[in-house]
Motif scaffolding. Structure first.
Motif, PDB file in Angstrom:
ATOM      1  N   ASN A 345       0.826  -1.204   0.000  1.00 24.58           N
ATOM      2  CA  ASN A 345       0.000   0.000   0.000  1.00 24.58           C
ATOM      3  C   ASN A 345       0.861   1.255   0.000  1.00 24.58           C
ATOM      4  OD1 ASN A 345      -2.419   1.583   0.293  1.00 24.58           O
ATOM      5  ND2 ASN A 345      -1.941   1.764   2.466  1.00 24.58           N
ATOM      6  N   LYS A 346       1.965   1.239   0.743  1.00 25.28           N
ATOM      7  CA  LYS A 346       2.831   2.418   0.815  1.00 25.28           C
ATOM      8  C   LYS A 346       3.787   2.507  -0.370  1.00 25.28           C
ATOM      9  CE  LYS A 346       2.730   2.302   5.877  1.00 25.28           C
ATOM     10  NZ  LYS A 346       3.520   2.103   7.112  1.00 25.28           N
ATOM     11  N   MET A 347       4.309   1.348  -0.800  1.00 26.57           N
ATOM     12  CA  MET A 347       5.328   1.347  -1.840  1.00 26.57           C
ATOM     13  C   MET A 347       4.750   1.522  -3.228  1.00 26.57           C
ATOM     14  SD  MET A 347       7.988  -1.679  -2.915  1.00 26.57           S
ATOM     15  CE  MET A 347       8.790  -1.734  -1.338  1.00 26.57           C
ATOM     16  N   VAL A 348       3.644   0.834  -3.532  1.00 22.06           N
ATOM     17  CA  VAL A 348       3.104   0.813  -4.887  1.00 22.06           C
ATOM     18  C   VAL A 348       1.934   1.773  -5.056  1.00 22.06           C
ATOM     19  CG1 VAL A 348       2.099  -0.671  -6.665  1.00 22.06           C
ATOM     20  CG2 VAL A 348       3.859  -1.571  -5.139  1.00 22.06           C
ATOM     21  N   LEU A 349       0.925   1.651  -4.196  1.00 19.24           N
ATOM     22  CA  LEU A 349      -0.285   2.448  -4.369  1.00 19.24           C
ATOM     23  C   LEU A 349      -0.047   3.926  -4.088  1.00 19.24           C
ATOM     24  CD1 LEU A 349      -3.002   0.108  -2.821  1.00 19.24           C
ATOM     25  CD2 LEU A 349      -2.248   0.303  -5.187  1.00 19.24           C
ATOM     26  N   HIS A 350       0.784   4.218  -3.088  1.00 17.23           N
ATOM     27  CA  HIS A 350       1.034   5.612  -2.739  1.00 17.23           C
ATOM     28  C   HIS A 350       2.421   6.081  -3.172  1.00 17.23           C
ATOM     29  CE1 HIS A 350      -2.350   4.602  -0.085  1.00 17.23           C
ATOM     30  NE2 HIS A 350      -2.635   5.883  -0.124  1.00 17.23           N
ATOM     31  N   HIS A 351       3.169   5.224  -3.850  1.00 12.18           N
ATOM     32  CA  HIS A 351       4.472   5.595  -4.440  1.00 12.18           C
ATOM     33  C   HIS A 351       5.366   6.280  -3.423  1.00 12.18           C
ATOM     34  CE1 HIS A 351       2.870   4.588  -8.377  1.00 12.18           C
ATOM     35  NE2 HIS A 351       1.811   5.326  -8.097  1.00 12.18           N
ATOM     36  N   ASN A 352       5.537   5.622  -2.308  1.00 14.11           N
ATOM     37  CA  ASN A 352       6.384   6.176  -1.260  1.00 14.11           C
ATOM     38  C   ASN A 352       7.841   6.004  -1.661  1.00 14.11           C
ATOM     39  OD1 ASN A 352       7.673   6.968   1.075  1.00 14.11           O
ATOM     40  ND2 ASN A 352       6.257   5.874   2.439  1.00 14.11           N
ATOM     41  N   ASP A 353       8.471   7.116  -2.045  1.00 11.46           N
ATOM     42  CA  ASP A 353       9.859   7.044  -2.524  1.00 11.46           C
ATOM     43  C   ASP A 353      10.821   6.595  -1.438  1.00 11.46           C
ATOM     44  OD1 ASP A 353       9.040   7.903  -4.999  1.00 11.46           O
ATOM     45  OD2 ASP A 353       9.368  10.031  -4.527  1.00 11.46           O
ATOM     46  N   GLU A 354      10.418   6.768  -0.185  1.00  6.34           N
ATOM     47  CA  GLU A 354      11.311   6.376   0.910  1.00  6.34           C
ATOM     48  C   GLU A 354      11.551   4.882   0.895  1.00  6.34           C
ATOM     49  OE1 GLU A 354      11.426   6.376   5.801  1.00  6.34           O
ATOM     50  OE2 GLU A 354       9.721   7.214   4.694  1.00  6.34           O
ATOM     51  N   VAL A 355      10.529   4.119   0.478  1.00  5.33           N
ATOM     52  CA  VAL A 355      10.668   2.671   0.469  1.00  5.33           C
ATOM     53  C   VAL A 355      11.538   2.216  -0.674  1.00  5.33           C
ATOM     54  CG1 VAL A 355       9.370   0.507   0.455  1.00  5.33           C
ATOM     55  CG2 VAL A 355       8.378   2.545   1.474  1.00  5.33           C
ATOM     56  N   LEU A 356      11.506   3.001  -1.784  1.00  6.38           N
ATOM     57  CA  LEU A 356      12.223   2.574  -2.976  1.00  6.38           C
ATOM     58  C   LEU A 356      13.716   2.756  -2.832  1.00  6.38           C
ATOM     59  CD1 LEU A 356       9.799   4.051  -5.684  1.00  6.38           C
ATOM     60  CD2 LEU A 356       9.951   1.712  -4.846  1.00  6.38           C
TER      61      LEU A 356
END
Length: 363
Positions: A345-356
């Motif tokens: 949900n955070k990485m893909v749906l909300h494109h959280n750059d911190e996770v990437l």
């Protein structure tokens, strides 16, 4: 064009996959033992941490050894005492069953005065039904004894396997306590995710183990012990046996120990005294029930993000799919899946750059 790096990577992952598969089959007979060792290492880690702090972190091996010794005392001594008493009570019960079946006398005692004709008629009908059941029980017990004699060699083999697995469990328990933090750092360093989410995954696994072991097993053991004490004090026959049965039934939602305590109260009402039956009901509603209402929320629902229905289904499904160890693995798998859904949900749906962006991994 195929580059040399592509060839190297293909060779590496092929060799790595083959080696990993071989390692899996090598460790497969002891996976359940290792899972249990890991679970108990998580449960008893606070004790190890206190002992290690007491020794000023200079002799972690001694702290781990003392923790394993304490855990073994806590687990094996009560289990041995209760198991011995249950075995004695089962033997006494079988002797009574055999005597009642061979004598053809009424197997039930006389009902207390004031039961009335309807209750006495029900007792007589139950008595005839019980005599029929006793014949089958006696026949089944003799067949089981014959089967045990014919399979004595397999029993010895299984006993030896149990000893080996217990030995492995103790050593795995010890090393997971002593080297668990290093193992966790190594796994974090190999993960491509952010350290933040690696930590959340590890915390979710630890929480699920504490929830299952603490919220289910510990509560079940406490409720079974309380039920056994109450039945012993009020005069129910073979209280240790029925206390052990109550420990198992307490894992069943909604009904729990009532499956044992309500029939026990009915027995006391019919064959002992009304006040004993009332006392057992009061004991069940207060002490036994309060154990569930007080301990379970503190041990299982704290910070748990998985719905209780999913936890129940994961426990039952794990038991069916993987045997006894599935009791732990099922909830762990479901908890990891829930954490992956949050990361998705955070990485893909909300494109959280911190996770990437992967943090600096701990070497």
């Amino acid at each position: 064009m195929v580059t040399s790096r592509t060839i190297q990577l293909s060779f590496f992952f092929t060799a790595f996959g083959i080696t990993a598969a071989l390692a899996f089959f090598i460790f497969k007979p002891y996976i359940s033992t290792l899972v249990l060792a890991g679970a108990f290492a998580i449960i008893f880690y606070p004790l190890y941490r206190r002992l290690n702090h007491l020794f000023k972190h200079k002799i972690p091996g001694v702290a781990a050894g003392l923790t394993v010794f304490a855990a073994a005392i806590i687990l094996f001594v009560p289990a041995g005492l209760v198991g011995t008493q249950v075995f004695k009570e089962v033997s006494i019960m079988y002797q009574r069953v055999s005597e009642a079946q061979s004598s053809e006398h009424d197997p039930l005692p006389e009902i207390i005065q004031g039961g009335g004709p309807l209750v006495e008629k029900a007792r007589q009908r139950l008595s005839s039904t019980l005599l029929y059941a006793l014949e089958n029980i006696d026949k089944g017990a003799k067949e089981a004894f014959g089967w045990a004699l014919s399979n004595a060699g397999d029993f010895s083999k299984q006993l030896a396997e149990f000893g080996v697995k217990t030995f492995i469990w103790l050593f795995a328990f010890y090393y997971l306590l002593r080297d668990g933090s290093r193992l966790r750092k190594m796994l974090v360093s190999l993960s491509p995710l952010s350290d933040k989410y690696d930590k959340e995954l590890a915390d979710r696994i630890i929480l699920s183990v504490k929830s299952v072991v603490g919220g289910s097993l510990i509560v079940a053991l406490c409720q079974g012990a309380a039920a056994g004490i109450g039945m012993w004090f009020l005069g129910v026959p073979t209280p240790a046996l029925w206390g052990a049965v109550a420990t198992i039934t307490s894992l069943i939602p909604a009904v729990g120990t009532g499956l044992v305590l309500l029939p026990a109260a009915a027995y006391l009402f019919l064959f002992s005294s009304t006040w004993s039956a009332v006392g057992l009901v009061v004991w069940a509603l207060t002490v036994v029930n309060l154990i569930d209402n007080i301990l379970r929320p503190k041990l299982i629902e704290r910070d748990t993000k998985v719905h209780p229905l999913l936890i129940l289904l994961s426990v039952l499904g794990g038991l069916v799919f993987m045997g006894p160890v599935g009791f732990l693995i099922g909830p762990i798998v479901v908890s990891i899946l829930a954490e992956f859904l949050e990361i998705y949900n955070k990485m893909v749906l909300h494109h959280n750059d911190e996770v990437l962006t992967t943090d600096n991994k701990v070497s």
